[in-house]
Design an enzyme around this catalytic site. Structure first.
Site, PDB file in Angstrom:
ATOM      1  N   SER A 139     -14.065  20.198   1.394  1.00  0.00           N
ATOM      2  CA  SER A 139     -14.171  21.131   2.524  1.00  0.00           C
ATOM      3  C   SER A 139     -15.637  21.153   2.956  1.00  0.00           C
ATOM      4  CB  SER A 139     -13.699  22.536   2.142  1.00  0.00           C
ATOM      5  OG  SER A 139     -13.520  23.312   3.318  1.00  0.00           O
ATOM      6  N   SER A 140     -15.845  21.381   4.252  1.00  0.00           N
ATOM      7  CA  SER A 140     -17.213  21.325   4.774  1.00  0.00           C
ATOM      8  C   SER A 140     -17.282  22.028   6.118  1.00  0.00           C
ATOM      9  CB  SER A 140     -17.652  19.869   4.947  1.00  0.00           C
ATOM     10  OG  SER A 140     -16.808  19.234   5.896  1.00  0.00           O
TER      11      SER A 140
END
Ligand code: SAM
Length: 400
Positions: free
Chosen positions: A110-111
């Site tokens: 995730s980012s």
């Protein structure tokens, strides 16, 4: 683990940094309209990236250093929050920066995508006042918050697969003052309750356009998503939805890639060594493995063999070689140097994977090696076909 209580944010400096970022994105041609510029100047990205990993190269591959704001590093943390950089916020589906004290290895799951790409995609999506948008891949909530600022929270629905990421995004979006519909589920299912949508944007990639998206976006509406696959080929496409669950559109410029939607991730390559040891036919090939790391040919190769996965591995104590492995059909192709600056291909199993790749590359070369913008996608309930030139041109079916 919950993130630690952060030090007080210098709000005046944060506003300056947002203004600087907006100017940079406009100068770079990514931010093209005053409405989106106003959103970038307003949304506090630092709420979405309270903690993140800083990327560096270690002796054994990429290292991720946790960045957790303290009194001492508060000013550099804030600067990094407003840099035009992707900030990774989760590794391996569960490790967050506050969980580790030292740099670690891991795969990003995730980012917060780099702002220039976020705003470019929002400009490509081009929602109008009053439009209802579905976002797939809330991530840190930054792009969700931008849409809330631009369209109003009640027009925005966002789905995140990962429960921990969804919880953090919910807190960040709320701290930023927005109240969209946030759903913790598989975005490939869409969210029927708030349908129909005028626009759908995915910030994770898909191998095939989910049927639910076509049901939930109104005819005439727009879908912006990356289409990717297991050979790491990727392309950003903008589709206009038609009647009866159809859609069509062209690929857009740029080298845009996102993490693949989790349920569509490649299965583990179990049994690969045994498969590669099977009987194989060997022949010279004009098309070498370099096409698997060049943007457009890599995408073309993936279209030709949509269930194949890439594996770089030495076999029989030999040098490192490039392999394609198609688990469902138990087929493989291995590219080995011929000792004369060329390559031999060894193919085994029922499918001749490299023959299919060569055919597709020949088709692309015969068309003059066009860029990805010459490709388009037509979706019907029966078939999803990527074409070259026009819908009547040569094409390849996406996996069903
Ligand atoms: C690149 S990040 C999203 C960036 C985000 N828009 C932002 O601005 O922070 C991709 C996200 O997609 C999520 N994701 C992956 N597969 C998904 C799925 N099937 N449904 C919803 N979200 C998914 C991942 O967990 C990850 O958080």
């Amino acid at each position: 683990m919950n993130d630690p209580t952060p030090p007080a944010v210098d709000e005046h400096r944060a506003a300056e940094l947002r203004e600087r970022l907006a100017q940079q994105l406009e100068d770079g041609g990514h931010l093209r309209s005053p409405a989106w510029r106003a959103a970038v100047e307003t949304v506090p990205r630092h709420e979405c990236v309270r903690t993140f990993f800083r990327r560096s190269q270690g002796p054994r591959g990429t290292l991720w250093t946790p960045v957790v704001p303290t009194q001492e590093n508060a000013s550099t943390w804030l600067e990094e929050a407003y840099a035009d950089t992707t900030l990774v916020t989760q590794l391996d589906g569960g490790t967050h920066p506050a969980d580790v004290a030292e740099p670690v290895h891991g795969d990003p799951t995730s980012s917060s995508t780099l702002p220039s790409l976020v705003v470019r995609m929002l400009e490509d999506l081009d929602p109008r006042d009053g439009d209802r948008v579905l976002e797939v891949g809330t991530g840190t909530g930054y792009s969700t918050a931008l849409m809330c600022e631009r369209l109003g929270s009640k027009h925005v629905t966002s789905i995140e697969f990962d429960p921990a990421a969804a919880g953090r995004a919910r807190a960040a979006i709320s701290a930023a003052g927005y109240e969209p519909t946030l759903v913790n589920d598989d975005g490939l299912l869409g969210y029927a309750k708030n349908a129909p949508y005028d626009r759908l944007i995915a910030t994770c990639s898909v191998r095939t356009i989910p049927a639910t998206w076509l049901e939930q976006v109104r005819p005439g509406g727009t879908i912006v998503t990356t289409v990717s696959g297991w050979l790491y080929g990727s392309g950003l496409v903008r589709l206009t939805v038609g009647e009866d669950r159809t859609a069509e559109g062209r690929f857009l410029p740029g080298t845009v890639s996102f993490m693949i939607a989790r349920p569509q991730a490649a299965p583990p390559l179990t049994g690969a060594s045994d498969l590669l040891a099977q009987a194989a036919e060997e022949r010279p090939t004009q098309v070498g493995p370099e096409i698997l790391s060049d943007w457009t040919p890599q995408f073309v190769a993936q279209l030709a063999v949509p269930a194949a996965q890439y594996l770089g591995m030495a076999t029989d104590g030999g040098p490192m070689a490039d392999h394609l492995i198609d688990l469902p059909s138990q087929s493989f192709a291995s590219l080995v140097p011929d000792g004369k600056d060329g390559y031999l291909v060894r193919q085994g199993g029922p499918l001749r994977l490299w023959d299919a790749v060569e055919d597709a590359i020949d088709t692309w070369k015969a068309a003059g090696t066009p860029p990805q913008t010459e490709f388009g996608l037509t979706v019907t309930p029966q078939r999803q076909r990527v074409w070259l030139g026009s819908p009547e041109g040569p094409g390849w079916d996406l996996p069903t």
